[in-house]
Design a protein around this motif. Sequence first.
Motif, PDB file in Angstrom:
ATOM      1  N   GLY A   1       0.737  -1.201   0.070  1.00 10.33           N
ATOM      2  CA  GLY A   1       0.071   0.289   0.053  1.00 10.33           C
ATOM      3  C   GLY A   1       0.897   1.247   0.043  1.00 10.33           C
ATOM      4  O   GLY A   1       2.026   1.034  -0.039  1.00 10.33           O
ATOM      5  N   ASP A   2       0.239   2.329   0.145  1.00 11.70           N
ATOM      6  CA  ASP A   2       0.955   3.645  -0.080  1.00 11.70           C
ATOM      7  C   ASP A   2       0.515   4.369   1.225  1.00 11.70           C
ATOM      8  O   ASP A   2       0.637   5.754   1.305  1.00 11.70           O
ATOM      9  N   ARG A   3      -0.118   3.833   2.140  1.00 11.44           N
ATOM     10  CA  ARG A   3      -0.185   4.440   3.420  1.00 11.44           C
ATOM     11  C   ARG A   3       0.802   4.283   4.432  1.00 11.44           C
ATOM     12  O   ARG A   3       1.182   3.189   4.653  1.00 11.44           O
ATOM     13  N   ARG A   4       1.163   5.193   5.395  1.00 13.75           N
ATOM     14  CA  ARG A   4       1.861   5.114   6.296  1.00 13.75           C
ATOM     15  C   ARG A   4       1.432   4.241   7.688  1.00 13.75           C
ATOM     16  O   ARG A   4       0.252   4.724   7.878  1.00 13.75           O
ATOM     17  N   GLU A   5       2.283   3.453   7.923  1.00 10.60           N
ATOM     18  CA  GLU A   5       1.866   2.535   9.134  1.00 10.60           C
ATOM     19  C   GLU A   5       2.866   2.832  10.238  1.00 10.60           C
ATOM     20  O   GLU A   5       4.146   2.837   9.920  1.00 10.60           O
ATOM     21  N   THR A   6       2.511   2.353  11.426  1.00 12.12           N
ATOM     22  CA  THR A   6       3.459   2.420  12.454  1.00 12.12           C
ATOM     23  C   THR A   6       4.359   0.989  12.396  1.00 12.12           C
ATOM     24  O   THR A   6       3.636  -0.135  12.442  1.00 12.12           O
ATOM     25  N   ALA A   7       5.598   0.922  12.324  1.00 19.17           N
ATOM     26  CA  ALA A   7       6.383  -0.427  12.123  1.00 19.17           C
ATOM     27  C   ALA A   7       6.505  -0.878  13.496  1.00 19.17           C
ATOM     28  O   ALA A   7       6.540  -0.287  14.538  1.00 19.17           O
ATOM     29  N   PRO A   8       6.546  -2.321  13.625  1.00 13.85           N
ATOM     30  CA  PRO A   8       6.596  -2.959  14.890  1.00 13.85           C
ATOM     31  C   PRO A   8       7.998  -3.172  15.368  1.00 13.85           C
ATOM     32  O   PRO A   8       8.332  -3.952  16.532  1.00 13.85           O
ATOM     33  N   PHE A   9       8.760  -2.499  14.799  1.00 13.78           N
ATOM     34  CA  PHE A   9      10.307  -2.417  15.334  1.00 13.78           C
ATOM     35  C   PHE A   9      10.400  -1.513  16.511  1.00 13.78           C
ATOM     36  O   PHE A   9       9.940  -0.575  16.529  1.00 13.78           O
ATOM     37  N   ASN A  37       5.367 -12.670  -6.378  1.00  8.88           N
ATOM     38  CA  ASN A  37       4.828 -11.672  -7.375  1.00  8.88           C
ATOM     39  C   ASN A  37       5.363 -10.326  -7.023  1.00  8.88           C
ATOM     40  O   ASN A  37       5.906  -9.730  -7.937  1.00  8.88           O
ATOM     41  N   ALA A  38       5.385 -10.063  -5.807  1.00  5.06           N
ATOM     42  CA  ALA A  38       6.000  -8.841  -5.514  1.00  5.06           C
ATOM     43  C   ALA A  38       7.429  -8.595  -5.530  1.00  5.06           C
ATOM     44  O   ALA A  38       7.933  -7.591  -6.286  1.00  5.06           O
ATOM     45  N   ILE A  39       8.003  -9.671  -5.337  1.00  2.00           N
ATOM     46  CA  ILE A  39       9.637  -9.708  -5.438  1.00  2.00           C
ATOM     47  C   ILE A  39       9.887  -9.608  -7.206  1.00  2.00           C
ATOM     48  O   ILE A  39      10.555  -8.891  -7.544  1.00  2.00           O
ATOM     49  N   HIS A  40       9.119 -10.400  -8.192  1.00  2.35           N
ATOM     50  CA  HIS A  40       9.302 -10.367  -9.431  1.00  2.35           C
ATOM     51  C   HIS A  40       9.059  -9.059  -9.832  1.00  2.35           C
ATOM     52  O   HIS A  40       9.403  -8.647 -11.043  1.00  2.35           O
ATOM     53  N   ASN A  41       8.156  -8.347  -9.310  1.00  4.09           N
ATOM     54  CA  ASN A  41       7.533  -6.911  -9.702  1.00  4.09           C
ATOM     55  C   ASN A  41       8.315  -5.818  -9.317  1.00  4.09           C
ATOM     56  O   ASN A  41       8.010  -4.607  -9.327  1.00  4.09           O
ATOM     57  N   SER A  42       9.336  -6.062  -8.566  1.00  5.92           N
ATOM     58  CA  SER A  42      10.426  -5.294  -8.073  1.00  5.92           C
ATOM     59  C   SER A  42       9.919  -4.235  -6.873  1.00  5.92           C
ATOM     60  O   SER A  42      10.150  -3.173  -6.777  1.00  5.92           O
ATOM     61  N   TYR A  43       9.171  -4.819  -6.047  1.00  9.88           N
ATOM     62  CA  TYR A  43       8.336  -4.105  -5.081  1.00  9.88           C
ATOM     63  C   TYR A  43       9.374  -3.746  -4.163  1.00  9.88           C
ATOM     64  O   TYR A  43      10.409  -4.541  -3.623  1.00  9.88           O
ATOM     65  N   PHE A  44       9.377  -2.456  -3.521  1.00 14.10           N
ATOM     66  CA  PHE A  44      10.212  -2.148  -2.345  1.00 14.10           C
ATOM     67  C   PHE A  44       9.440  -1.761  -1.252  1.00 14.10           C
ATOM     68  O   PHE A  44       8.412  -1.049  -1.404  1.00 14.10           O
ATOM     69  N   PHE A  45       9.989  -1.500  -0.268  1.00 11.31           N
ATOM     70  CA  PHE A  45       9.518  -0.810   1.011  1.00 11.31           C
ATOM     71  C   PHE A  45      10.114   0.511   1.502  1.00 11.31           C
ATOM     72  O   PHE A  45      11.275   0.697   0.935  1.00 11.31           O
ATOM     73  N   GLU A  46       9.223   1.392   2.103  1.00  7.81           N
ATOM     74  CA  GLU A  46       9.919   2.864   2.251  1.00  7.81           C
ATOM     75  C   GLU A  46       9.573   3.043   3.827  1.00  7.81           C
ATOM     76  O   GLU A  46       8.323   2.962   4.123  1.00  7.81           O
ATOM     77  N   MET A  47      10.730   3.374   4.751  1.00 10.33           N
ATOM     78  CA  MET A  47      10.308   3.630   6.206  1.00 10.33           C
ATOM     79  C   MET A  47      10.904   4.866   6.406  1.00 10.33           C
ATOM     80  O   MET A  47      11.828   5.368   5.689  1.00 10.33           O
ATOM     81  N   PHE A  48      10.328   5.418   7.316  1.00  8.45           N
ATOM     82  CA  PHE A  48      10.688   6.925   7.898  1.00  8.45           C
ATOM     83  C   PHE A  48      11.425   6.652   9.444  1.00  8.45           C
ATOM     84  O   PHE A  48      10.676   6.117  10.190  1.00  8.45           O
TER      85      PHE A  48
END
Length: 172
Positions: A1-9, A37-48
């Motif tokens: 998705g493209d919404r910010r979520e709080t990470a569990p780290f 499918n996500a890996i083959h489509n070069s999905y990546f994550f973004e964290m802040f």
Amino acid sequence: GDRRETAPFEITFKDNIEWRQLCKTTLGPDELESFKNAIHNSYFFEMFVEDLPMWGYIGDVSDEDVLLGEVEGSKTYLFPHLHFKIGTNEGNIVSAAVTTDSDRRVDITNTHKPTEVQFSYSVDWVWEKDLPWKSRMSRYHDSRFLPNSFEIHWLSIINSFVLVLLLTAFLT
């Protein structure tokens, strides 16, 4: 998705973490297929972290054909371990980066059998003596994930301009 979520780290200031388990789960065929499918489509994550962006890929493919895609003998790997490197200067966070550990990757090529995956992370805090807080965004100018320049879609602009001219001509 493209919404910010709080990470569990769970990361605390200047507290190095050599290894910490986030969760341990068994991925079924549907989940493995989604990851693949996500890996083959070069999905990546973004964290802040303190408004500093970090990017990383969720997996990698080895021995894949450029034109045909997945072929016999190619492998799809999931990266379940993330390593955070966070830089500080004078009590402020001035840099943040995340990398994946290829030694801890999980082979998810076969999506028909359930696979147990252990997600984990580690954190290193480093002192960035040459990077003051006011210059902390300067490192992102040369980022691999960001485009080198703003791409102007000239064809779209010309098409719109011609369309306006034609409509104006028809109305007059």
